[in-house]
Scaffold this motif. Structure first.
Motif, mmCIF file in Angstrom:
data_model
loop_
_atom_site.group_PDB
_atom_site.id
_atom_site.type_symbol
_atom_site.label_atom_id
_atom_site.label_comp_id
_atom_site.label_asym_id
_atom_site.label_seq_id
_atom_site.Cartn_x
_atom_site.Cartn_y
_atom_site.Cartn_z
ATOM 1 N N ASP A 6 0.851 -1.191 0.000
ATOM 2 C CA ASP A 6 0.000 0.000 0.000
ATOM 3 C C ASP A 6 0.887 1.241 0.000
ATOM 4 O OD1 ASP A 6 -1.763 2.077 0.493
ATOM 5 O OD2 ASP A 6 -2.948 0.956 1.954
ATOM 6 N N ARG A 8 0.238 4.149 0.604
ATOM 7 C CA ARG A 8 -0.139 5.109 1.640
ATOM 8 C C ARG A 8 0.556 4.841 2.970
ATOM 9 N NH1 ARG A 8 -6.415 3.943 0.771
ATOM 10 N NH2 ARG A 8 -5.446 1.878 0.803
ATOM 11 N N MET A 80 1.811 11.934 5.041
ATOM 12 C CA MET A 80 0.705 11.023 4.775
ATOM 13 C C MET A 80 0.064 10.626 6.098
ATOM 14 S SD MET A 80 -1.184 9.076 2.820
ATOM 15 C CE MET A 80 -0.376 9.038 1.217
ATOM 16 N N LEU A 82 -2.830 8.077 7.514
ATOM 17 C CA LEU A 82 -3.774 6.999 7.241
ATOM 18 C C LEU A 82 -4.996 7.057 8.137
ATOM 19 C CD1 LEU A 82 -1.605 3.788 6.660
ATOM 20 C CD2 LEU A 82 -3.231 4.798 5.071
ATOM 21 N N ASP A 123 -6.155 9.999 4.374
ATOM 22 C CA ASP A 123 -6.946 8.867 3.892
ATOM 23 C C ASP A 123 -8.327 8.869 4.535
ATOM 24 O OD1 ASP A 123 -7.054 6.673 2.152
ATOM 25 O OD2 ASP A 123 -6.825 5.262 3.817
ATOM 26 N N TYR A 124 -8.771 10.006 4.948
ATOM 27 C CA TYR A 124 -10.097 10.177 5.543
ATOM 28 C C TYR A 124 -10.573 11.594 5.228
ATOM 29 C CZ TYR A 124 -7.278 12.460 9.162
ATOM 30 O OH TYR A 124 -6.383 13.277 9.826
ATOM 31 N N TYR A 132 -11.514 17.551 -3.113
ATOM 32 C CA TYR A 132 -10.444 16.665 -2.640
ATOM 33 C C TYR A 132 -9.161 17.440 -2.330
ATOM 34 C CZ TYR A 132 -8.536 16.833 -7.411
ATOM 35 O OH TYR A 132 -8.010 17.259 -8.625
ATOM 36 N N GLU A 157 -7.511 14.996 0.268
ATOM 37 C CA GLU A 157 -8.326 13.964 0.920
ATOM 38 C C GLU A 157 -8.675 12.854 -0.070
ATOM 39 O OE1 GLU A 157 -11.175 16.090 3.922
ATOM 40 O OE2 GLU A 157 -10.675 17.499 2.318
ATOM 41 N N LEU A 158 -8.001 11.717 0.073
ATOM 42 C CA LEU A 158 -8.173 10.603 -0.853
ATOM 43 C C LEU A 158 -9.585 10.037 -0.801
ATOM 44 C CD1 LEU A 158 -4.800 8.710 -0.233
ATOM 45 C CD2 LEU A 158 -5.300 10.466 -1.937
ATOM 46 N N SER A 159 -10.228 10.134 0.354
ATOM 47 C CA SER A 159 -11.568 9.559 0.524
ATOM 48 C C SER A 159 -12.613 10.243 -0.343
ATOM 49 C CB SER A 159 -11.989 9.646 1.996
ATOM 50 O OG SER A 159 -11.978 10.990 2.436
ATOM 51 N N ASP A 163 -12.729 6.389 -7.057
ATOM 52 C CA ASP A 163 -11.636 5.574 -7.600
ATOM 53 C C ASP A 163 -12.055 4.736 -8.809
ATOM 54 O OD1 ASP A 163 -13.230 3.849 -6.261
ATOM 55 O OD2 ASP A 163 -11.704 3.064 -4.910
ATOM 56 N N LYS A 180 -4.269 6.161 -3.776
ATOM 57 C CA LYS A 180 -5.457 5.545 -3.197
ATOM 58 C C LYS A 180 -5.521 4.048 -3.487
ATOM 59 C CE LYS A 180 -10.406 6.041 -2.652
ATOM 60 N NZ LYS A 180 -11.583 6.886 -2.797
#
Length: 286
Positions: A6, A8, A80, A82, A123-124, A132, A157-159, A163, A180
């Motif tokens: 991963d 991330r 980064m 998570l 990641d949130y 984003y 913000e990846l969330s 995707d 992501k």
């Protein structure tokens, strides 16, 4: 071929973006980030804490943020995140201020201070909008007049990314979809949009096949998941037990457990209900 690691996970992220041999990868990523906020491209960067194989995922002395400097002296910090450790805005300002103030040596004028940029990849979801990529500066409320350009904070913000969709042109979103964990079948399109992404992908594939890198990755993942579970458990337990009178000893026990995991005082204070001074006292007098 083994499953991909991963990208991330912090030490993998730093190996891909924060090593000397991949400095061009970081430069391309930064230029796409800054292009979205209307800034001119960078031509050169210097890594101030490049990744080395001596960086151990469980070593508390290891710093998995990426610190860089432009040829004009602007300082850039990329981090980064998570898991939501709460108070990210205060944490960001605290570390930004330390980086900013540490530039001055005794007797130097304030004019020597250079701009500091923080880029948080989350990641949130944190910012209450659908964007984003959010960028913050220091401006007057009514007129938008900028007080100083020395502070700039980005939240990626990846969330908030879909995707399942892949862009048809170059840009930051290609990099974020890679981070992501976009399906490998989409990599060809992503790297066609952003050619330097191929080097990032090659690095990730190399690490994924390296036995030692995978061992360190699994150790780091276990630590991060244990930390996230501890936060969740301590939050639930602290909220329930904090309602009862005379529960300070239990709050202190929770705080000691979290201190033993190396968690930040501000997070422990929020979870346990103790003041930061009380947590610091436990730290010095366990």
């Amino acid at each position: 071929m083994p499953d991909l690691l991963d990208p991330r996970v912090d030490f993998v992220f730093k190996r891909i973006f924060g090593s000397e041999e991949n400095k061009d990868v970081l430069l391309a990523f930064l230029n796409r980030t800054f292009a979205e906020s209307g800034e001119p491209p960078l031509t050169e960067i210097v890594l101030l804490n490049p990744y080395t194989d001596k960086d151990a995922p469980l070593d508390k002395q290891s710093i998995f943020d990426i610190w860089a400097k432009t040829d004009e002296g602007k300082l850039i910090n990329v981090e980064m995140q998570l898991f939501n450790k709460y108070d990210i805005e205060k944490r960001t300002l605290f570390y930004w201020s330390k980086r900013y103030s540490s530039q001055l040596q005794e007797g130097q004028a304030y004019t020597e201070l250079k701009k500091c940029v923080t880029i948080n990849i989350l990641d949130y979801s944190f910012i209450k909008n659908d964007r984003y990529h959010n960028v913050f500066h220091l401006r007057e409320d009514h007129t938008g007049i900028e007080l100083s350009d020395d502070i700039e904070v980005h939240f990626l913000e990846l969330s908030k990314l879909n995707d399942r969709s892949v862009p048809v042109e170059g840009g930051l979103v290609n990099w974020l979809l890679f981070l992501k964990g976009a399906d490998k079948s989409k990599w060809e399109v992503l790297q066609m949009n952003e050619p330097t992404l191929k080097k990032a992908m090659d690095t990730l594939e190399f690490l994924s096949q390296d036995r030692e890198a995978r061992r360190r990755y699994e150790e780091r993942q276990k630590y991060l998941h244990d930390e996230a579970s501890m936060i969740e458990w301590a939050t639930r337990k602290g909220r329930v037990e904090g309602k009862a009178e005379g529960e300070k000893k239990k709050a202190e026990e929770i705080a000691r457990n979290m201190l033993a995991m190396g968690m930040e005082v501000s997070v422990i204070s929020k979870v346990s209900g103790l003041t930061e001074a009380e947590v610091q006292s436990l730290q010095t007098n366990p």
